[in-house]
Scaffold this motif. Structure first.
Motif: not given
Length: 244
Positions: A69-72, A165-168
């Motif tokens: 996951v790209r939190i930023g 794409f999927v985890p985000n």
């Protein structure tokens, strides 16, 4: 079988199909399930059940992918969604049922058309694009249960791979659905209806995991869009008939 029993069996089947799709692709539960759920249990309950189910499936799906996951990148999307969810809930609570049904049909149909067209919107890039996508997605999710397409458009314009794409998408699904359930409340269903929905989620997860590596992604995408478009148009027609 009684009418109630038939409706609960249908409810479980709808959730099963939607859950299978979400496990296969990371998103898609709402596009598949919402148009059918609003026809079976009404717009208000259909939307909040979709919020609950999609959020729960996203939590389970993210259990193994949370490190990606790209939190930023996701923070502007999530914050913007949190700001607009109450507005969507407010609008939905004040619309007559036929109008809300037609509105759900329109939003689903337009969302499918945009995705099918492979639209790229240059404005949906960077932080400003994330805020715009999150704001629209939050409103759509709480009003109609369909908040994924704006995120999808943002991800496409950002050039994200499927692995990104999927985890985000799952992270976004958890957050926006938590906000939506907080704004709209939990669905008011009978015990047997809840049982059917939970059974559908579990069975859909098992089916999705089994077929995830066996079905070409392009086939899945076409099936999702075809089912979603059919459901959206059906909900739209029924809503317009109710207003007539």
């Amino acid at each position: 079988m009684t009418n109630a029993g038939s409706a609960e069996l249908l409810l479980g089947g709808i959730v099963l199909v939607g859950a299978s799709v979400q496990w296969l692709t990371g998103m898609g539960f709402a596009l598949i399930a919402v148009p059918a759920l609003v026809l079976v249990i009404g717009p208000a309950q259909g939307v909040v059940l979709a919020n609950c189910a999609a959020g729960a499936i996203s939590i389970a799906g993210l259990a193994t992918g949370w490190r990606r996951v790209r939190i930023g990148a996701m923070a502007p999307l999530v914050i913007a969604a949190a700001c607009t969810v109450p507005a969507g809930s407010w609008v939905a609570a004040r619309l007559p049922e036929p109008v809300l049904l037609a509105g759900v049909g329109i939003l689903v149909t337009v969302a499918v058309a945009i995705v099918m067209g492979g639209v790229r919107i240059s404005a949906l890039t960077g932080t400003r694009g994330a805020v715009a996508a999150g704001a629209v997605g939050g409103f759509m999710n709480s009003a109609a249960g369909v908040g994924g397409p704006p995120y999808s458009l943002y991800a496409v314009n950002a050039g994200w791979t499927v692995r990104e794409f999927v985890p985000n998408a799952q992270f976004y699904g958890i957050m926006v659905n938590v906000f939506s359930v907080a704004a709209n409340g939990a669905p008011r269903l009978s015990g047997t209806a809840w049982g059917a929905a939970l059974a559908g989620m579990v069975a859909g997860a098992l089916i999705g995991r089994v077929f995830a590596s066996r079905i070409p992604e392009q086939w899945i995408r076409r099936l999702i869009l075809a089912l979603a478009l059919t459901g959206g148009l059906t909900a739209l027609v029924k809503g317009l008939q109710g207003m007539g």
